[in-house]
Design a protein around this motif. Sequence first.
Motif, PDB file in Angstrom:
ATOM      1  N   LEU A  20       0.729  -1.124  -0.055  1.00  0.00           N
ATOM      2  CA  LEU A  20      -0.036  -0.235   0.088  1.00  0.00           C
ATOM      3  C   LEU A  20       0.745   1.297  -0.034  1.00  0.00           C
ATOM      4  CD1 LEU A  20      -2.967  -0.913   2.509  1.00  0.00           C
ATOM      5  CD2 LEU A  20      -2.994  -0.377  -0.044  1.00  0.00           C
ATOM      6  N   VAL A  21       2.122   1.062   0.629  1.00  0.00           N
ATOM      7  CA  VAL A  21       2.834   2.487   0.592  1.00  0.00           C
ATOM      8  C   VAL A  21       3.781   2.682  -0.804  1.00  0.00           C
ATOM      9  CG1 VAL A  21       5.150   3.542   1.511  1.00  0.00           C
ATOM     10  CG2 VAL A  21       3.410   2.347   3.114  1.00  0.00           C
ATOM     11  N   ILE A  22       3.953   1.429  -1.237  1.00  0.00           N
ATOM     12  CA  ILE A  22       4.651   1.444  -2.794  1.00  0.00           C
ATOM     13  C   ILE A  22       3.773   1.555  -3.996  1.00  0.00           C
ATOM     14  CG2 ILE A  22       6.131   0.019  -4.220  1.00  0.00           C
ATOM     15  CD1 ILE A  22       7.522  -0.954  -1.802  1.00  0.00           C
ATOM     16  N   ALA A  23       2.698   1.300  -3.819  1.00  0.00           N
ATOM     17  CA  ALA A  23       1.654   0.885  -4.939  1.00  0.00           C
ATOM     18  C   ALA A  23       1.335   2.441  -5.753  1.00  0.00           C
ATOM     19  CB  ALA A  23       0.347   0.508  -4.650  1.00  0.00           C
ATOM     20  N   PRO A  24       1.036   3.532  -4.883  1.00  0.00           N
ATOM     21  CA  PRO A  24       0.723   4.810  -5.535  1.00  0.00           C
ATOM     22  C   PRO A  24       2.075   5.556  -6.365  1.00  0.00           C
ATOM     23  CG  PRO A  24       0.071   4.724  -3.354  1.00  0.00           C
ATOM     24  CD  PRO A  24       0.795   3.610  -3.522  1.00  0.00           C
ATOM     25  N   PHE A  25       3.350   5.030  -5.828  1.00  0.00           N
ATOM     26  CA  PHE A  25       4.264   5.664  -6.697  1.00  0.00           C
ATOM     27  C   PHE A  25       4.815   4.808  -7.937  1.00  0.00           C
ATOM     28  CE2 PHE A  25       3.903   6.935  -2.181  1.00  0.00           C
ATOM     29  CZ  PHE A  25       3.774   8.342  -2.252  1.00  0.00           C
TER      30      PHE A  25
END
Length: 70
Positions: A20-25
Amino acid sequence: MTANVGTFDRVLRLVIGVLLVIAPFATDIAMFQGQVATIVSVVVGAVLVLTALVRVCPLYSLLGMRTCSS
């Protein structure tokens, strides 16, 4: 504080939290095009990672739940 997050729960929280932390970027998913969705994803992911690292979930404490055996 007494640990209330078991091993399987901890690994699951860590994996989902990091995703969830990595997915948007790292992805081009349309859901993350908005700023609000990105912020929510990062905050939820960070909370999951934090609870996995410290092995204490405040919500579990409020509900009297434990997923660890000790």
